[in-house]
Design an enzyme around this catalytic site. Structure first.
Site, short mmCIF file in Angstrom:
data_model
loop_
_atom_site.label_atom_id
_atom_site.label_comp_id
_atom_site.label_asym_id
_atom_site.label_seq_id
_atom_site.Cartn_x
_atom_site.Cartn_y
_atom_site.Cartn_z
N VAL A 63 6.84 -0.03 7.72
CA VAL A 63 8.17 -0.51 6.66
C VAL A 63 7.51 0.62 4.91
O VAL A 63 7.74 -0.03 4.22
CB VAL A 63 6.85 -1.91 6.07
CG1 VAL A 63 6.85 -3.00 7.11
CG2 VAL A 63 5.35 -1.38 6.02
N SER A 141 -3.59 -11.58 -0.35
CA SER A 141 -5.82 -12.01 -0.05
C SER A 141 -5.78 -12.39 -1.20
O SER A 141 -5.46 -12.41 -2.19
CB SER A 141 -5.66 -10.37 0.71
OG SER A 141 -7.35 -10.59 0.30
N TYR A 154 -6.85 -1.86 -1.17
CA TYR A 154 -6.53 -2.74 -0.86
C TYR A 154 -6.76 -4.25 -1.39
O TYR A 154 -5.99 -4.98 -1.85
CB TYR A 154 -7.68 -3.31 0.46
CG TYR A 154 -7.19 -4.16 1.06
CD1 TYR A 154 -5.95 -4.39 2.45
CD2 TYR A 154 -8.09 -5.49 0.97
CE1 TYR A 154 -6.21 -5.84 2.83
CE2 TYR A 154 -7.48 -6.65 1.72
CZ TYR A 154 -6.60 -6.70 2.54
OH TYR A 154 -5.79 -8.04 3.94
N ALA A 156 -5.90 -3.58 -4.86
CA ALA A 156 -4.53 -3.37 -6.03
C ALA A 156 -3.50 -3.58 -5.89
O ALA A 156 -2.64 -4.26 -5.91
CB ALA A 156 -5.12 -2.13 -6.37
N SER A 157 -2.88 -3.01 -4.11
CA SER A 157 -2.47 -3.68 -2.81
C SER A 157 -2.29 -4.86 -2.97
O SER A 157 -1.18 -5.49 -3.34
CB SER A 157 -2.12 -2.90 -2.07
OG SER A 157 -3.31 -3.70 -0.94
N LYS A 158 -3.00 -6.11 -3.18
CA LYS A 158 -2.70 -7.28 -3.07
C LYS A 158 -2.39 -8.20 -3.97
O LYS A 158 -2.12 -8.61 -4.29
CB LYS A 158 -3.66 -7.66 -2.08
CG LYS A 158 -4.09 -7.29 -0.67
CD LYS A 158 -2.67 -7.59 0.44
CE LYS A 158 -2.67 -6.96 1.41
NZ LYS A 158 -1.39 -7.86 2.63
N ILE A 187 -9.58 -14.41 7.71
CA ILE A 187 -9.02 -15.15 8.62
C ILE A 187 -9.78 -14.03 9.74
O ILE A 187 -9.31 -13.06 10.23
CB ILE A 187 -7.72 -14.64 8.84
CG1 ILE A 187 -7.67 -15.31 6.76
CG2 ILE A 187 -6.73 -15.35 9.75
CD1 ILE A 187 -7.37 -16.61 6.88
#
Ligand code: NAP
Length: 246
Positions: A63, A141, A154, A156-158, A187
């Site tokens: 992606v 998240s 992570y 920051a991306s979410k 999860i």
């Protein structure tokens, strides 16, 4: 059959949460494209999906690469002719405290989790605008909202996905495109299985329900958002975390 004859493309669907979304959507009657960087798991999941009596293709897709994204959407449209649902699920972690985090780890997480969501959504929007219809659901998240030591890239991306979702929801609401996100807590998947047992026990204490979620808990929310029942919902982030963040 809440998604009968809908056409869905799900990224990172070779395993984990994406696989459960693919299987769950097929159960609801959707035809599915399983897109994953790992073509072997994508093909295996596609086989399981087909066994549910719907049509399914496996797509090899990174992606974070624009040329691969464009070509995957072209292949999808040649096969299916319409795109009703995009699920931006592909995601990775590369954890470290900020002082030790390498530039490569920052770039990899931002490129796959956030840029990947942008590239796939851009292709989906081009198609959905012409259709005057479509749903885009991205996986954020809980750590986007709480923060988490060791996950500056992570989280920051979410968090980026949350803002991204609200913006394209506003940009394309009048064109019939609904854009939402889900923010899972802890999860049980391959992504989380590497965490030491002791740390997991500590984490459970921060979850009011007292246990970790399963991929199907996330899949159920995504399927709801993709269904007609959620047609008046756009620009929202749904929290699925056993009460970890309220
Ligand atoms: P997972 O088991 O690691 O599955 C992720 C899938 O995405 C894998 O099949 C992976 O392939 C694939 N992938 C990785 N890089 C890709 C790329 N560049 N292009 C396309 N596919 C790629 O993870 P998961 O736990 O199911 O997580 C799914 C999503 O939920 C992710 O966005 C994750 O951040 C989010 N999430 C998970 C949790 C959790 O507790 N598990 C919590 C909150 C949010 P390879 O394995 O071959 O790399």
């Amino acid at each position: 059959m809440r998604l009968k004859d809908q056409n869905a493309l799900i990224t990172g669907a070779g395993q984990g949460i994406g696989k459960d979304i693919a299987l769950g959507m097929a159960r609801e009657g959707a035809h599915v494209a399983v897109a994953d960087i790992n073509f072997e798991t994508a093909k295996a999941t596609a086989q399981e999906v087909k066994e549910r009596g719907v049509q399914c293709i496996a797509l090899k897709l990174d992606v974070s690469k624009q040329d691969e994204v464009i070509s995957a959407f072209e292949t999808f449209m040649k096969e299916r002719g319409r795109l009703d649902i995009l699920v931006n699920n592909a995601g990775i972690t590369r954890d470290a405290l900020i002082m030790r985090m390498k530039e490569d780890d920052w770039d990899a997480v931002i490129n796959i989790n956030l840029k990947g969501t942008f590239l796939c959504s851009k292709e989906a929007v081009k198609i959905m605008v012409k259709q005057h219809h479509g749903k885009i659901i991205s996986i954020s998240s809980v750590v986007a909202f709480t923060g988490n030591p060791g996950q500056v890239n992570y989280s920051a991306s979410k968090a980026g996905i949350a803002g991204f979702t609200k913006t394209i929801a506003k940009e394309y609401a009048t064109r019939g495109i609904k854009v939402n996100a889900v923010a899972p807590g802890f999860i049980q998947t391959v992504m989380t299985e590497a965490i030491p047992e002791k740390v997991k026990e500590e984490m459970k204490k921060s979850i009011p329900l007292g246990y970790f979620g399963k991929p199907e808990d996330v899949a159920n929310a995504v399927i709801f958002l993709a269904s007609k029942e959620a047609d008046y919902i756009t620009g929202q982030v749904f929290h699925i975390n056993g009460g970890m963040y309220m």
